[in-house]
Motif scaffolding. Structure first.
Motif, PDB file in Angstrom:
ATOM      1  N   GLN B   7      10.055  65.612  -0.182  1.00 50.62           N
ATOM      2  CA  GLN B   7      11.373  65.026   0.024  1.00 50.62           C
ATOM      3  C   GLN B   7      11.261  63.621   0.614  1.00 50.62           C
ATOM      4  OE1 GLN B   7      13.060  67.149   3.231  1.00 50.62           O
ATOM      5  NE2 GLN B   7      15.166  66.561   2.788  1.00 50.62           N
ATOM      6  N   GLY B   8      12.122  62.695   0.158  1.00 57.55           N
ATOM      7  CA  GLY B   8      12.180  61.387   0.787  1.00 57.55           C
ATOM      8  C   GLY B   8      12.743  61.485   2.188  1.00 57.55           C
ATOM      9  N   LYS B  44      23.001  58.417  -3.673  1.00 52.64           N
ATOM     10  CA  LYS B  44      23.101  57.066  -3.122  1.00 52.64           C
ATOM     11  C   LYS B  44      23.255  56.138  -4.314  1.00 52.64           C
ATOM     12  CE  LYS B  44      19.040  57.386  -1.157  1.00 52.64           C
ATOM     13  NZ  LYS B  44      17.781  57.141  -0.455  1.00 52.64           N
ATOM     14  N   ILE B  56      20.866  54.745  -9.173  1.00 58.26           N
ATOM     15  CA  ILE B  56      21.352  55.867  -8.372  1.00 58.26           C
ATOM     16  C   ILE B  56      20.147  56.686  -7.933  1.00 58.26           C
ATOM     17  CG2 ILE B  56      21.697  57.377 -10.376  1.00 58.26           C
ATOM     18  CD1 ILE B  56      24.283  58.346  -8.956  1.00 58.26           C
ATOM     19  N   GLU B  57      20.202  57.193  -6.706  1.00 65.59           N
ATOM     20  CA  GLU B  57      19.124  58.048  -6.210  1.00 65.59           C
ATOM     21  C   GLU B  57      19.723  59.232  -5.475  1.00 65.59           C
ATOM     22  OE1 GLU B  57      15.915  56.352  -4.090  1.00 65.59           O
ATOM     23  OE2 GLU B  57      15.506  54.841  -5.627  1.00 65.59           O
ATOM     24  N   GLY B  58      18.908  60.233  -5.255  1.00 61.98           N
ATOM     25  CA  GLY B  58      19.348  61.381  -4.470  1.00 61.98           C
ATOM     26  C   GLY B  58      19.377  61.020  -2.988  1.00 61.98           C
ATOM     27  N   ASP B  59      20.361  61.577  -2.281  1.00 62.38           N
ATOM     28  CA  ASP B  59      20.531  61.283  -0.850  1.00 62.38           C
ATOM     29  C   ASP B  59      19.809  62.335  -0.013  1.00 62.38           C
ATOM     30  OD1 ASP B  59      21.326  60.599   1.687  1.00 62.38           O
ATOM     31  OD2 ASP B  59      23.436  61.142   1.403  1.00 62.38           O
ATOM     32  N   GLU B  60      18.777  61.895   0.672  1.00 58.80           N
ATOM     33  CA  GLU B  60      17.985  62.834   1.474  1.00 58.80           C
ATOM     34  C   GLU B  60      18.742  63.384   2.681  1.00 58.80           C
ATOM     35  OE1 GLU B  60      17.196  59.612   0.641  1.00 58.80           O
ATOM     36  OE2 GLU B  60      15.658  58.853   1.999  1.00 58.80           O
ATOM     37  N   GLY B  67      18.059  65.021  -1.306  1.00 60.43           N
ATOM     38  CA  GLY B  67      17.412  63.946  -2.066  1.00 60.43           C
ATOM     39  C   GLY B  67      17.108  64.315  -3.495  1.00 60.43           C
ATOM     40  N   ARG B  68      17.057  65.611  -3.750  1.00 57.20           N
ATOM     41  CA  ARG B  68      16.782  66.060  -5.119  1.00 57.20           C
ATOM     42  C   ARG B  68      17.970  65.709  -6.018  1.00 57.20           C
ATOM     43  NH1 ARG B  68      15.275  72.231  -3.598  1.00 57.20           N
ATOM     44  NH2 ARG B  68      16.812  71.920  -1.946  1.00 57.20           N
ATOM     45  N   LEU B  69      17.688  65.447  -7.274  1.00 59.10           N
ATOM     46  CA  LEU B  69      18.789  65.100  -8.173  1.00 59.10           C
ATOM     47  C   LEU B  69      18.398  65.460  -9.596  1.00 59.10           C
ATOM     48  CD1 LEU B  69      21.536  63.846  -7.567  1.00 59.10           C
ATOM     49  CD2 LEU B  69      20.600  61.627  -8.188  1.00 59.10           C
TER      50      LEU B  69
END
Lengths: 113, 778
Positions: B7-8, B44, B56-60, B67-69
């Motif tokens: 995870q980020g 995000k 676009i990125e997953g929000d940790e 954070g996963r998407l």
């Protein structure tokens, strides 16, 4: 030296790694920075099924050098739905590898553009 | 806390909006479009100085997704800026239906036109002459009755899905039998400490029953939560005809024949009762009709069930024991339960299993919502008045369906459209509904003709769909989940998990969100209902947050886990009944294994099994000509029903509609892997591309659903080739359960023959047309 540790027991073939990579590096269709390979399903003698997926970094993989320089995870690792990918130094990852079976450690050669 | 590895962590603790590298980053939760269930995954969005979405990125920071998407959000930019996207309202003359003769108009012109038509039909023919047709999953889905009843003023709203065989048959059971909102697999989504929270218990056993939650997040459950729990020790049981990732890792894989779920559940009940493995305390104190259920279950001994389901009797016994002995055990039960004529009984039997084994509303069991949670239903219904309420289609024949969901009955709707009896439908609105694209309409060509017979139709969507191209006169453009402010709530609010802020971060053209379009239409057509909401945000906070908090506060919080209302064993504390007394919200205040409500409606009060209408057992005479059992619609990661075909990275994952076929069957039929085949049965035929795989057993084929070809000609009669691979052409119309719910989408029969044509998608065409799109603003 850094690499990717993949716990292929848990890779669910969501392909978020493939697409996150393509979006990050603007890779067109027909090319991949990482690609999920499939083996199965095929039936074993005990009636259970073998079905494994493995994200396989290609020659385009640079382990997201730009992102990791900023302290981010490679895009594939960050987005993996099953959380089955890790990025880090091969020393650290090797320790993780020793702790659990059904994992594989990749150390892709950075591709020079 | 690190929930999983990889995870980020870099942006942990960041506020809802921050700056990075000259870009504005906005944290928020996603719903739709692109289509999805109300999961509310954390995103995000990165927006540059020109107001363009860069990535676009997953929000940790998100407590569930961390954070996963999935690929459907990762490709958001390709969706938002897709060259085919419609960015402004358009109208077309009625005689030009099917032709690409759209003309751009303003929102005011569009809404005035709509309001004028609504007023005209109401005055001349009665409000009931107007019909709303909705789609699933997207934000507009749960708003469908409100669209019709509160905003337009007609009682008639429905999905064009035969037997409303998605979610509703299950929810009928949970409403009538359980007296509580939908009992979902508990994945600690509402708890701050998640899986490690002291209030939670990791299930000993997870069951995927007619549901594969990983690609779909069905009904709002974040599917990979199940994987998180497997890592923490949960064992897995999979009840599914197909082999998937789950079944290859399951301790118990029950590969049943499609449509036989009710028999399997009854068989398991019989074993559990006979071997005295049930929860005596729960059965004595909280259930009704245990003896009658025992007698009914006794009609389903393992040998009989084994023969019906095609599953080894010993495995059925082992599975029943494993489920009963696991404390707690949790079932993710899904769409396959619904897609069968006696869906209601299958759902009923599964609730009986959950109840007698003591898994209802316990930590790590089946989590239910409290009496104040639930689907947004009922807004505008009372204001219709008795006369209009009495005109809702299907009320006389299917009261158990119509009165509980306040929707018109889907199959009855087509009958009425075709016959004009008891009254003529003159106007249809389509919100998030691409019914002609192999998503829901059984016999889609009949629906097209029926919809085309009306005087005025409008559609609300992101892209020009075959449905809107064929039959609409007005197009209202929908904005995506990153272009409007709204609220997403897990399971349509029916589980105490979370509410998330959908935070607007860009503007593209003139699209508006589902909630806002409904509000604007309501303001014009039924102003009395919307006086109480001076602004859109007042409406939003009331409709989605029950006025418990303002949207503006949620925006900054981004995710609100519903810890205030999350508690377990709510039947002990009075939180399941409006009067605050302990028990369940049923006539007897208990879980009704013997259902008073079903009895009242003339249905068998106990669960029972019924053979599919077409099957090797019920129609052996047809099997020589149509030798395969046909199941349809297994979900993929890349598509949400008919959506995503014009997104290159998604299309690349699944370019063509597949027919899965066992290698032995392929040999027999002379079909090679990758060859196109014609699939047919007495109702019609379509073409699909064969995928030869052991994922299906010999004698079973599986067809993908929802394919259309946005790159093809849009004008009629081609309509983006929506009928080429449309497996719903093989679905009978109005072949539903006694109470009107459930239809056999997943248990049909068919023949398969190879064809010479090759319809393979040319990905070069897709990439050239849709790849790496430039930003669009108008």
């Amino acid at each position: 030296m850094n690499g990717l540790l993949i716990d292929y027991e848990y890779c669910t073939n969501c392909q978020s790694c493939e697409v996150a990579c393509k979006e990050e590096h603007k890779i067109p269709v027909g090319q991949w920075g990482i690609r999920v390979l499939t083996d199965g399903p095929w039936e074993c003698s005990d009636g259970k099924f073998n079905l494994y997926y493995i994200p396989f970094p290609t020659r385009l993989c640079d382990l997201c050098a730009e992102r990791t320089a900023k302290g981010k995870q490679p895009s594939c690792v960050h987005h993996c739905l099953a959380g089955c990918m890790q990025y880090g130094s091969i020393e650290d990852l090797a320790k993780e590898l020793a702790e659990k079976p059904n994992q594989v450690l990749f150390v892709p050669e950075p591709y020079s553009y | 806390m690190k929930l999983f590895k990889g995870q980020g962590t870099r942006d942990l603790g960041k506020p809802w909006r921050f700056e990075e590298d000259g870009m504005t980053v906005t944290r928020g939760c996603a719903w739709s479009p692109p289509g999805c269930h109300p999961v509310g995954c954390g995103i995000k969005t990165y927006v540059n100085g020109a107001g363009e979405l860069v990535k676009i990125e997953g929000d940790e920071n998100h407590p569930i997704t961390g954070g996963r998407l999935c690929v459907r959000c990762l490709t958001m930019r390709d969706y938002v800026y897709n060259p085919d996207r419609i960015l402004y309202p358009m109208k077309r003359a009625r005689e030009d239906r099917g032709k690409n003769k759209w003309q751009r108009i303003t929102w005011d012109e569009a809404l005035d036109l709509l309001a004028e038509k609504v007023a005209y039909f109401k005055e001349n023919y009665g409000a009931e002459s107007i019909l709303m047709q909705g789609g699933t999953g997207r934000e507009g889905g749960p708003m469908l009755p409100a669209y019709a009843q509160a905003a337009i003023g007609t009682p008639n709203a429905s999905q064009p899905l035969s037997g409303y065989s998605c979610y509703i048959p299950r929810v009928a059971g949970t409403t009538y039998v359980l007296g509580a909102a939908y009992p979902e697999m508990d994945y600690a989504g509402g708890l701050h400490g998640r899986y490690d929270d002291p209030a939670f218990e990791v299930p000993e056993l997870l069951v995927f029953w007619g549901k594969y939650p990983l690609p779909t997040n069905g009904d709002g459950m974040f599917g990979h939560s199940a994987v998180d729990m497997m890592r923490r020790g949960s064992k897995l049981m999979v009840i599914d005809p197909r082999v998937n990732w789950g079944s290859a890792r399951a301790d118990y894989f029950l590969r049943l024949r499609p449509g036989t779920d009710a028999a399997l559940a009854l068989g398991m009940l019989d074993i559990i009762i006979k071997e005295d493995l049930y929860d005596h305390d729960f059965v004595e104190n909280w259930t009704w009709g245990f003896e009658q259920l025992s007698e009914r279950a006794a009609e389903y001994p393992p040998e009989r069930v084994a023969e019906i389901c095609g599953v080894d009797a010993d495995l059925i016994v082992e599975a029943a024991r494993a489920y009963a002995n696991a404390k707690p055990a949790s079932i993710a039960w899904g769409l396959a339960i619904d897609m069968k004529n006696n869906a209601v009984q299958a759902g009923h039997a599964i609730i009986c299993l959950e109840a007698i084994c003591g898994n209802i509303d316990v930590p790590g069991g089946q989590l239910v919502g409290d009496v104040n949670d639930g689907l947004e239903l009922g807004f505008g219904w009372n204001e219709l008045g008795k006369e209009l309420q009495g005109k809702i289609l299907g009320l006389e024949r299917y009261p158990a369906f119509v009165t509980f969901i306040l929707n018109a009955h889907p199959d009855t709707v087509l009958d009425v459209l075709e016959t004009g009896e008891p009254y003529k439908i003159r106007m249809v609105g389509f919100e998030d509904c691409n019914g002609l694209a192999g998503t829901d309409c059984a016999q889609p060509e009949r629906w097209e003709k029926a919809w085309a017979s009306t005087e005025f139709n409008f559609g609300v969507d992101v892209f020009m769909t075959p449905t809107i191209m064929a039959v609409c006169d007005l197009f209202l453009p929908l904005s995506t989940t990153v272009e409007h402010d709204s609220v997403v709530y897990t399971h349509y609010g029916a589980s105490p998990v979370m509410a998330g802020a959908i935070n607007k971060c860009i503007t593209v053209g003139e699209g508006k969100g589902d909630s806002e379009i409904l509000y604007e239409i309501g303001k014009r057509c039924c102003p009395g209902n919307f006086e109480q909401f001076p602004t859109y945000y007042d409406w939003l906070s009331w409709n989605r947050l029950g006025n418990k908090r303002a949207f503006e506060d949620l925006r900054e919080e981004v995710v609100h886990q519903k810890v205030e209302t999350l508690s377990y064993r709510k039947y002990e504390t009075g939180k399941l009944r409006p009067n605050g007394e302990p028990g369940f919200n049923t006539p007897t205040t208990r879980v009704e294994l013997w259902s008073n409500v079903y009895d009242h409606f003339g249905e068998d009060p106990l669960p029972y099994y019924e053979e599919p209408k077409m099957s090797p057992v019920s129609t052996p005479e047809l099997m020589e000509q149509y030798p395969f059992v046909l199941t349809t619609g297994a979900r993929t990661y890349c598509y949400f029903h008919s959506e995503g075909k014009q997104i290159p990275y998604l299309r690349e994952m699944n370019p063509d509609p597949l027919l899965e076929m066992n290698p032995a069957d392929a040999l027999k039929c002379g079909v090679s892997d990758g060859q196109w085949v014609r699939v047919s049965n007495p109702y019609g035929s379509c073409v699909l591309k064969a995928k030869v795989t052991q994922a299906v057993y010999e004698g079973l084929v599986h067809a993908q659903h929802g394919f259309w070809y946005p790159e093809a000609e849009g004008e009629a009669p081609t309509l983006f080739e929506t009928y080429r691979s449309n497996v719903n052409i093989l679905m009978p119309h109005h072949e539903v359960g006694k109470l009107g719910m459930g239809a056999p989408y997943k248990c049909l029969i068919c023949a398969v023959e190879p064809i010479a044509e090759n319809y393979d998608t040319d990905m070069k065409v897709i990439w050239e047309r849709y790849g790496n799109p430039a930003p669009r603003n108008s």
